[in-house]
Design an enzyme around this catalytic site. Structure first.
Site, PDB file in Angstrom:
ATOM      1  N   THR B  50      77.889  14.332 -42.565  1.00 42.47           N
ATOM      2  CA  THR B  50      79.266  13.838 -41.805  1.00 42.47           C
ATOM      3  C   THR B  50      80.165  14.905 -42.315  1.00 42.47           C
ATOM      4  O   THR B  50      79.856  15.973 -43.075  1.00 42.47           O
ATOM      5  CB  THR B  50      79.742  12.378 -41.986  1.00 42.47           C
ATOM      6  OG1 THR B  50      80.389  12.577 -43.359  1.00 42.47           O
ATOM      7  CG2 THR B  50      78.649  11.459 -41.980  1.00 42.47           C
ATOM      8  N   CYS B  51      81.367  14.768 -41.743  1.00 41.20           N
ATOM      9  CA  CYS B  51      82.604  15.832 -42.211  1.00 41.20           C
ATOM     10  C   CYS B  51      82.747  15.640 -43.732  1.00 41.20           C
ATOM     11  O   CYS B  51      83.374  16.471 -44.497  1.00 41.20           O
ATOM     12  CB  CYS B  51      83.560  15.730 -41.464  1.00 41.20           C
ATOM     13  SG  CYS B  51      84.355  14.115 -41.134  1.00 41.20           S
ATOM     14  N   HIS B 100      74.188   3.793 -54.249  1.00 43.88           N
ATOM     15  CA  HIS B 100      74.974   4.738 -53.751  1.00 43.88           C
ATOM     16  C   HIS B 100      74.804   4.507 -51.976  1.00 43.88           C
ATOM     17  O   HIS B 100      75.838   4.337 -51.336  1.00 43.88           O
ATOM     18  CB  HIS B 100      74.597   6.084 -54.117  1.00 43.88           C
ATOM     19  CG  HIS B 100      75.479   7.209 -53.324  1.00 43.88           C
ATOM     20  ND1 HIS B 100      76.787   7.553 -54.164  1.00 43.88           N
ATOM     21  CD2 HIS B 100      75.551   7.705 -52.487  1.00 43.88           C
ATOM     22  CE1 HIS B 100      77.184   8.341 -53.276  1.00 43.88           C
ATOM     23  NE2 HIS B 100      76.591   8.776 -52.374  1.00 43.88           N
ATOM     24  N   GLU B 115      86.990   2.378 -43.371  1.00 38.62           N
ATOM     25  CA  GLU B 115      86.820   2.954 -42.168  1.00 38.62           C
ATOM     26  C   GLU B 115      85.493   2.539 -41.581  1.00 38.62           C
ATOM     27  O   GLU B 115      84.606   2.543 -42.282  1.00 38.62           O
ATOM     28  CB  GLU B 115      87.352   4.296 -42.397  1.00 38.62           C
ATOM     29  CG  GLU B 115      86.344   5.291 -43.055  1.00 38.62           C
ATOM     30  CD  GLU B 115      85.130   6.033 -42.213  1.00 38.62           C
ATOM     31  OE1 GLU B 115      85.227   5.696 -40.950  1.00 38.62           O
ATOM     32  OE2 GLU B 115      84.373   6.646 -43.029  1.00 38.62           O
ATOM     33  N   PRO B 116      85.481   2.142 -40.333  1.00 37.13           N
ATOM     34  CA  PRO B 116      84.373   1.722 -39.809  1.00 37.13           C
ATOM     35  C   PRO B 116      83.447   2.805 -39.052  1.00 37.13           C
ATOM     36  O   PRO B 116      82.128   2.364 -38.911  1.00 37.13           O
ATOM     37  CB  PRO B 116      84.954   0.759 -38.577  1.00 37.13           C
ATOM     38  CG  PRO B 116      86.326   1.738 -38.182  1.00 37.13           C
ATOM     39  CD  PRO B 116      86.851   2.137 -39.457  1.00 37.13           C
ATOM     40  N   GLN B 121      77.318   6.178 -38.282  1.00 35.19           N
ATOM     41  CA  GLN B 121      76.775   7.498 -38.725  1.00 35.19           C
ATOM     42  C   GLN B 121      75.516   7.301 -39.389  1.00 35.19           C
ATOM     43  O   GLN B 121      74.501   7.899 -39.374  1.00 35.19           O
ATOM     44  CB  GLN B 121      77.666   8.335 -39.356  1.00 35.19           C
ATOM     45  CG  GLN B 121      78.975   8.716 -38.696  1.00 35.19           C
ATOM     46  CD  GLN B 121      80.276   9.152 -39.294  1.00 35.19           C
ATOM     47  OE1 GLN B 121      80.471   8.869 -40.387  1.00 35.19           O
ATOM     48  NE2 GLN B 121      81.057  10.007 -38.765  1.00 35.19           N
ATOM     49  N   GLY B 190     110.757  11.680 -25.794  1.00 40.24           N
ATOM     50  CA  GLY B 190     110.012  12.905 -26.606  1.00 40.24           C
ATOM     51  C   GLY B 190     108.714  12.888 -26.339  1.00 40.24           C
ATOM     52  O   GLY B 190     108.131  12.237 -25.629  1.00 40.24           O
ATOM     53  N   MET B 194     101.475  12.379 -32.272  1.00 34.89           N
ATOM     54  CA  MET B 194     101.453  10.918 -32.968  1.00 34.89           C
ATOM     55  C   MET B 194     101.981   9.864 -31.923  1.00 34.89           C
ATOM     56  O   MET B 194     101.560   8.807 -31.830  1.00 34.89           O
ATOM     57  CB  MET B 194     102.129  10.698 -34.227  1.00 34.89           C
ATOM     58  CG  MET B 194     101.580   9.897 -35.249  1.00 34.89           C
ATOM     59  SD  MET B 194     102.763   9.796 -36.630  1.00 34.89           S
ATOM     60  CE  MET B 194     102.762  11.198 -37.401  1.00 34.89           C
ATOM     61  N   ALA B 195     103.119  10.276 -31.364  1.00 35.08           N
ATOM     62  CA  ALA B 195     103.845   9.446 -30.224  1.00 35.08           C
ATOM     63  C   ALA B 195     102.770   9.017 -29.221  1.00 35.08           C
ATOM     64  O   ALA B 195     102.833   7.874 -28.844  1.00 35.08           O
ATOM     65  CB  ALA B 195     105.009  10.001 -29.911  1.00 35.08           C
TER      66      ALA B 195
END
Lengths: 273, 421
Positions: B50-51, B100, B115-116, B121, B190, B194-195
């Site tokens: 993965t990254c 591990h 994080e799910p 993965q 605006g 993120m918004a």
């Protein structure tokens, strides 16, 4: 009868423990347990009062011991209904210790013997007392919801989400439940006052006699009427409504106990001890 | 005896520049699995990329040979000299490798704990290994157990409970204020990544109408089209505030866009319906004083970050419980794994037969009147029957050079005779 009362208190206390464990650990089986224990306590409590009814042949409200017990009984009764309607699970953390405390108090107060009183057999009087107590229990719950609202609102406003944020439900649910409780309480109080007037008319020939209890009941009624009116017209909700619900309950407590203990009047005989 | 070996690099040991050099795409992973499986020292292999991590899980008779072959392969296929990633490489064997894998799958080893995505993965790379037939008895069991552990960690701890991104934190707060976000009206002032992400999240939570305000009306129209909302002019914001429930503001304006004085009149007109401002702009668009008005809530970017930090702390506390679940699973796995050895399996099988035989003999002796001498003979006969039955399987399992995987037979035997319960 005494042992039945001890069992009732035990149920309420265990329910309290269950709800507090739920508050801290957040496992839903604890909430279910607390709920069932409270239900168990309520049934035992109902039997206790039922026994009192059968023994004396009238509604057991002619001394402080019995009156307080009946008033306490109304709290889990209304709570079970409110819980069903609004699903505000955490409110048990207020209702269960509340009634447990009332019952411990009841247990401490000796049962003053009073002569059997025929007026307590009247349909109007029985409905007057029961309906008023149920209404007062709804107001008691509204005050509890108000406290929860203030806690959660403070958490969100101060932006410190430590303990209560995830444990308490949304402000919207708290606000609407509190409002619901006040509407229920106000309707029952109104109904209770009307039955009281009818009864007074049949016994004393007049609806209103400026008895201190009557006056303070009137003040309580006006207080909640104002609260509801403001909510509907200018939107008194949230924090203000919560604070008013708590103050209102204070006024109510004075009407219920203070008047009888401090002032004179024709309601005094119900709280003799 | 075969060993489970894991080697890899992750976000803790290697910077992103290195990780992206070594990362394997899906096609590369498939090719790598096939190539590694061909190596004589490697009997099972799984590759996970993965990254944030590249990890190779091996079952091997010869640890050093397999590790060398794998590192050589990584170096060659990514055209990166070994010295460059050697330092970042970690190698775990046996229990440590198992632990591990469990920790990775349960998201305890992730950059953002809880994080799910990671479990999906891991599942995907396992699927690839099964398709390519490079996983066998041991890795099958190990991976299935890791899915189980991950599920347990997720359901028994609060590791994934709290929001840890700005837009999710805003949603979480909105839910605590409004109960449900269904049909709540949104105003976006605006623009900004993120918004817009927050608005998309609100839409996913079934929010209602959306208004979009912008200094330049064309931009408002453009954005509104994207969200199927209505564009409004900047001057209309105050009027708009009467109807909306959630405001997301992210302008480049140097001054406040909504002030307390604006809101005083607005709250009266709204009949004090709650209103929630999410102010992502720097400098701020929304007067922080508004937060002090009843039924109005203002969270700026720092407040949201503060909430997230608290939530991350929460998750890390919960992760400790997760570690305990992992430890337990490692011990269980070791028990199974050790059972895969020939001798304990034969002993377990013998014990099972003897206990069955013992119980049956007892029953027979109790119900039939058999003299003591006869009983002795029955006992003796039963023992030799057991010995005869066990002879062939024992010889078979102890013979060296079974062509295929010995653990496959042992596992099958254990399953057939239910030796693991």
């Amino acid at each position: 009868m005494k042992s039945l009362m001890i069992i009732t208190i035990l149920f309420y206390m265990l329910s309290t423990a269950g709800y507090f464990a739920y508050l801290f650990i957040q496992k839903s089986f604890l909430q279910r347990g607390g709920y069932l224990l409270l239900l168990g306590g309520f049934l035992c409590h109902t039997m206790t009062i039922g026994c009192g009814f059968l023994q004396s042949g009238h509604l057991p409200v002619n001394n402080l011991h019995d009156t307080l017990s009946l008033a306490g009984w109304a709290v889990p009764g209304v709570f079970l209904g409110v819980q069903y309607r609004f699903n505000l699970k955490i409110l048990g953390v207020y209702a269960a210790p509340f009634v447990a405390l009332v019952m411990v108090l009841v247990f401490q107060i000796p049962k003053a013997s009073a002569p059997a009183n025929d007026i307590l057999k009247s349909f109007w009087l029985i409905s007057h007392v029961t309906v008023i107590f149920l209404g007062e229990a709804a107001f008691a719950l509204a005050a509890g919801v108000g406290v929860l609202y203030l806690l959660q609102e403070r958490t969100i406003k101060t932006k410190k989400h430590r303990f209560f944020f995830k444990r308490l439900p949304s402000l919207e649910l708290l606000d609407s439940t509190g409002y619901g409780c006040i509407v229920i309480g106000f309707s029952l109080l109104t109904l209770g006052l009307i039955t009281g007037f009818v009864y007074a008319k049949s016994v004393w020939g007049r609806f209103w006699s400026w008895d201190p209890k009557e006056v303070w009941s009137g003040i309580t009624w006006l207080f909640y009427a104002a609260l509801l009116h403001e909510r509907l017209t200018v939107g008194w909700r949230g924090r203000k409504s919560a604070i008013m619900a708590i103050i209102g309950f204070g006024v109510l407590l004075f009407t219920f106990l203070g008047v009888n203990l401090l002032l004179e009047g024709h309601h005094v005989e119900f709280t003799k001890f | 005896m075969r060993k489970i070996v894991l080697l890899g690099i992750n976000h803790k040991t290697a910077p992103v520049e290195l990780r992206e050099c070594i990362a394997f795409s899906k096609e590369e992973t498939a090719a790598a699995l096939e190539a590694l499986k061909r190596h004589p020292d490697i009997s099972e292999v799984l590759l996970f990329s993965t990254c944030n991590r590249v990890e190779v899980l091996l079952v091997t008779q010869n640890t050093s040979g397999a590790v060398e072959a794998t590192t050589n392969f990584i170096s060659k296929s990514n055209q990166i000299p070994m010295e460059q990633f050697e330092k970042a490489l970690y190698i775990h064997e046996g229990d440590e490798a198992v632990r591990h894998v469990f920790r990775v799958a349960s998201s305890l080893d992730s950059m953002l704990v809880g994080e799910p995505q990671i479990l999906g993965q891991v599942k995907e790379s396992y699927r690839l290994a099964t398709v390519k037939k490079t996983s066998g008895v041991i890795l099958n069991r190990l991976l299935h157990k890791s899915f189980f552990v991950a599920k347990r960690v997720r359901s028994e701890t609060g590791i994934g409970d709290r929001a840890v991104s700005i837009s999710y934190a805003a949603i979480e707060l909105g839910k605590k204020i409004f109960g449900s976000l269904t049909r709540k009206k949104i105003l976006l002032i605006g623009a900004g990544e993120m918004a817009e992400l927050a608005v998309e999240n609100l839409i996913r939570n079934k929010a209602g109408d959306i208004w979009v305000a912008n200094r330049t009306f064309e931009r408002a129209v453009e954005l509104a089209n994207g969200f199927k909302g209505k564009p409004v002019r900047f001057e209309e914001i105050t009027a708009c505030l009467q109807q909306v429930d959630i405001i997301i503001s992210s302008t480049g304006a140097p001054d406040l866009v909504v002030t307390r004085d604006h809101m005083k009149g607005v709250m009266r007109l709204r009949k004090n319906q709650p209103i929630f401002f999410i102010d992502i702009a720097v400098p701020r668009d929304i007067d922080p004083e508004i937060n002090r008005m009843p039924n109005a809530y203002v969270y700026d970017i720092d407040d949201l970050k503060g909430v997230i930090d608290e939530n991350i702390e929460d998750r890390n506390r919960e992760a400790i419980k997760g570690e305990r679940i992992v430890d337990e699973a490692v011990i269980r796995f070791r028990e199974w794994y050790e059972g895969l050895d020939v001798v304990p399996t034969i002993v377990a099988l013998r014990n099972k037969m003897e206990s069955i035989a013992g119980a049956e003999i007892k029953k027979t002796l109790q119900t039939n009147q058999i003299p003591e001498q006869g009983a002795h003979a029955i006992q003796k006969m039963t023992n030799s029957v057991i010995n005869k039955i066990l002879h062939d399987p024992t010889v078979f399992l102890k013979r060296d050079g079974i062509h295929e995987d010995k653990s496959l037979y042992i596992d099958t035997l254990r399953k057939l005779f239910k030796l693991d319960d």
